[in-house]
Design an enzyme around this catalytic site. Structure first.
Site, PDB file in Angstrom:
ATOM      1  N   GLY A  47       0.879  -1.174   0.000  1.00  0.00           N
ATOM      2  CA  GLY A  47       0.000   0.000   0.000  1.00  0.00           C
ATOM      3  C   GLY A  47       0.912   1.219   0.000  1.00  0.00           C
ATOM      4  O   GLY A  47       1.815   1.321   0.847  1.00  0.00           O
ATOM      5  N   ALA A  48       0.683   2.146  -0.945  1.00  0.00           N
ATOM      6  CA  ALA A  48       1.649   3.229  -1.167  1.00  0.00           C
ATOM      7  C   ALA A  48       1.996   4.039   0.097  1.00  0.00           C
ATOM      8  O   ALA A  48       3.178   4.240   0.399  1.00  0.00           O
ATOM      9  CB  ALA A  48       1.144   4.139  -2.285  1.00  0.00           C
ATOM     10  N   GLN A 194      -5.402  -9.086  -2.207  1.00  0.00           N
ATOM     11  CA  GLN A 194      -5.467  -8.108  -1.107  1.00  0.00           C
ATOM     12  C   GLN A 194      -6.911  -7.827  -0.697  1.00  0.00           C
ATOM     13  O   GLN A 194      -7.179  -7.518   0.463  1.00  0.00           O
ATOM     14  CB  GLN A 194      -4.802  -6.783  -1.533  1.00  0.00           C
ATOM     15  CG  GLN A 194      -3.301  -6.841  -1.702  1.00  0.00           C
ATOM     16  CD  GLN A 194      -2.909  -7.141  -3.129  1.00  0.00           C
ATOM     17  OE1 GLN A 194      -3.602  -7.871  -3.837  1.00  0.00           O
ATOM     18  NE2 GLN A 194      -1.791  -6.607  -3.564  1.00  0.00           N
ATOM     19  N   ASP A 235      -1.593   4.722  -6.257  1.00  0.00           N
ATOM     20  CA  ASP A 235      -0.157   4.575  -6.000  1.00  0.00           C
ATOM     21  C   ASP A 235       0.641   5.756  -6.523  1.00  0.00           C
ATOM     22  O   ASP A 235       1.694   6.089  -5.998  1.00  0.00           O
ATOM     23  CB  ASP A 235       0.365   3.276  -6.612  1.00  0.00           C
ATOM     24  CG  ASP A 235       0.118   2.145  -5.640  1.00  0.00           C
ATOM     25  OD1 ASP A 235      -1.041   1.713  -5.531  1.00  0.00           O
ATOM     26  OD2 ASP A 235       1.072   1.749  -4.940  1.00  0.00           O
TER      27      ASP A 235
HETATM   28  O1  MRU Z   1       0.562  -3.917  -4.560  1.00  0.00           O
HETATM   29  P1  MRU Z   1      -0.064  -3.228  -3.395  1.00  0.00           P
HETATM   30  O2  MRU Z   1      -0.877  -4.129  -2.519  1.00  0.00           O
HETATM   31  O3  MRU Z   1       0.941  -2.419  -2.632  1.00  0.00           O
HETATM   32  O4  MRU Z   1      -1.081  -2.196  -4.062  1.00  0.00           O
HETATM   33  C1  MRU Z   1      -1.838  -1.367  -3.248  1.00  0.00           C
HETATM   34  C2  MRU Z   1      -2.766  -0.501  -4.000  1.00  0.00           C
HETATM   35  O5  MRU Z   1      -2.823  -0.529  -5.210  1.00  0.00           O
HETATM   36  C3  MRU Z   1      -3.555   0.484  -3.223  1.00  0.00           C
HETATM   37  O6  MRU Z   1      -4.786   0.726  -3.831  1.00  0.00           O
HETATM   38  C4  MRU Z   1      -2.768   1.805  -3.152  1.00  0.00           C
HETATM   39  O7  MRU Z   1      -1.473   1.608  -2.716  1.00  0.00           O
HETATM   40  C5  MRU Z   1      -3.436   2.777  -2.290  1.00  0.00           C
HETATM   41  S1  MRU Z   1      -3.372   2.240  -0.623  1.00  0.00           S
HETATM   42  C6  MRU Z   1      -4.012   3.359   0.349  1.00  0.00           C
END
Ligand code: MRU
Length: 344
Positions: A47-48, A194, A235
């Site tokens: 999650g970013a 996820q 992201d």
């Molecule tokens: O690959 P991930 O699980 O890190 O991807 C996460 C996402 O795409 C989320 O939607 C994004 O990071 C926003 S989290 C608040």
């Protein structure tokens, strides 16, 4: 009990290992920046916003372990730490933003001991600011959610993904806290699930009714009129509003437009990258094909199958109804709105 995805313990970081959820709640204590880099690559924290926070703590830990009194030597060694962390996950803008802040703090410090302390303080500050940003944007975004809404969301954007209260999921939780009766359709989010593993876990803890669907069922429910809005995280957001988010987001946005369903993006301003003119310039992380051919080590496809695994896609700004940030809700033309709030 609120979920603490990341906790600073003074000389190490405690994280909740998201690869083990929902079966087990396992906490890990990481004391070296290399462990932090591996945890990000392996998506123990993902999650970013959460990646950015953990990256900042990684720089602080790297700094604490450097043994020299020479400022020049210290900064050279710190450069290795920051470079390692920067190569973990290329799409999450928050990581680049946080590490840039840490590098600026290091450059302006007088001597090694003072820089070490300043870096720890800065990482703690980044964590607090990101958490506060998610609280604010959740409150602002909740105004868009009406009583009785069914909300479709993708991936996981809650406490786990932000080490705060969440972006898209923060908005949903806030709407519930404000007394609105809502229901959620959560996409499972292949390949790493996820949605199924993490979003459903968070929503159950928050007592919010949730129905899990496979990614390919979204159109079925939208066409039936069962979805009042789609809300997702981000992201990286380019200056024209094009938004990179978990693979599958673009398809949801196109389906939402086709079915007249509002499509909301929720993200802190640290996800905005004004250096990019459009989403075409966003680097998309390509992950191991084994994440597609296997589910949690169980092989699904014939031996030797070739698979592609782009972790994110880009949704063109024209499909996005609004972008919800902690500094306001931005509408088209995004280029003006994003510039006005960024860094203000
Ligand atoms: O690959 P991930 O699980 O890190 O991807 C996460 C996402 O795409 C989320 O939607 C994004 O990071 C926003 S989290 C608040």
């Amino acid at each position: 009990m609120p979920t603490k995805a990341i906790e600073w313990l003074g000389d190490r970081v405690k994280i909740l290992d998201q690869t083990r959820l929902p079966r087990e709640e396992v906490y890990l204590e990481l004391g070296h920046y290399q462990d932090i880099a591996s945890a990000i690559v392996e998506m123990k924290i993902r999650g970013a916003p959460a990646i950015g926070i953990l990256g900042a703590y990684g720089v602080a830990l790297g700094a604490l372990r450097i043994e020299t009194a020479s400022r020049g030597e210290f900064l050279d060694k710190l450069q290795v730490t920051t470079q390692t962390l920067l190569t973990t996950r290329p799409t999450a803008q928050n990581l680049f933003r946080a590490i840039d802040r840490m590098q600026q703090v290091a450059q302006t410090g007088r001597d090694v001991e003072q820089i070490k302390k300043a870096l720890v303080d800065e990482a703690v500050k980044i964590h607090a600011e990101e958490a506060e940003a998610t609280r604010r944007l959740s409150r602002l975004g909740a105004e868009l959610i009406r009583d009785g809404f069914t909300i479709l969301t993708h991936c996981n954007t809650g406490a786990l993904a932000t080490a705060g209260c969440g972006t898209a999921l923060g908005v949903i939780k806030q709407a519930k806290e404000q007394g609105r009766k809502i229901k959620v359709l959560a996409t499972e989010t292949r390949p790493l699930l996820q949605g199924a593993r993490l979003t459903v876990w968070e929503l159950k803890k928050a007592n919010i009714p949730v129905t899990l669907i496979t990614d390919s069922m979204a159109g079925y429910f939208m066409r039936r009129g069962d979805v009042d809005c789609v809300i997702v995280g981000a992201d990286r957001i380019a200056s024209n509003g094009d938004t990179a988010n978990k693979i599958g987001t673009y398809s949801l946005a196109v389906l939402a437009r086709e079915n007249d369903v509002p499509f909301y993006v929720a993200a802190p301003t640290t996800t905005i990258d004004l250096s990019l003119a459009s989403g075409d310039e966003i680097i998309i992380e390509q992950r191991s094909p084994s994440e597609v051919t296997h589910i949690q080590e169980v092989s699904l496809a014939p031996e030797g199958t070739q698979a592609a695994n782009p972790a994110f896609d880009v949704t063109p700004y024209r499909y996005i109804t609004v972008i919800i940030t902690e500094r306001g809700i931005i509408k088209e033309p995004y280029i003006d709105g994003l510039k006005a709030i960024h860094g203000s």
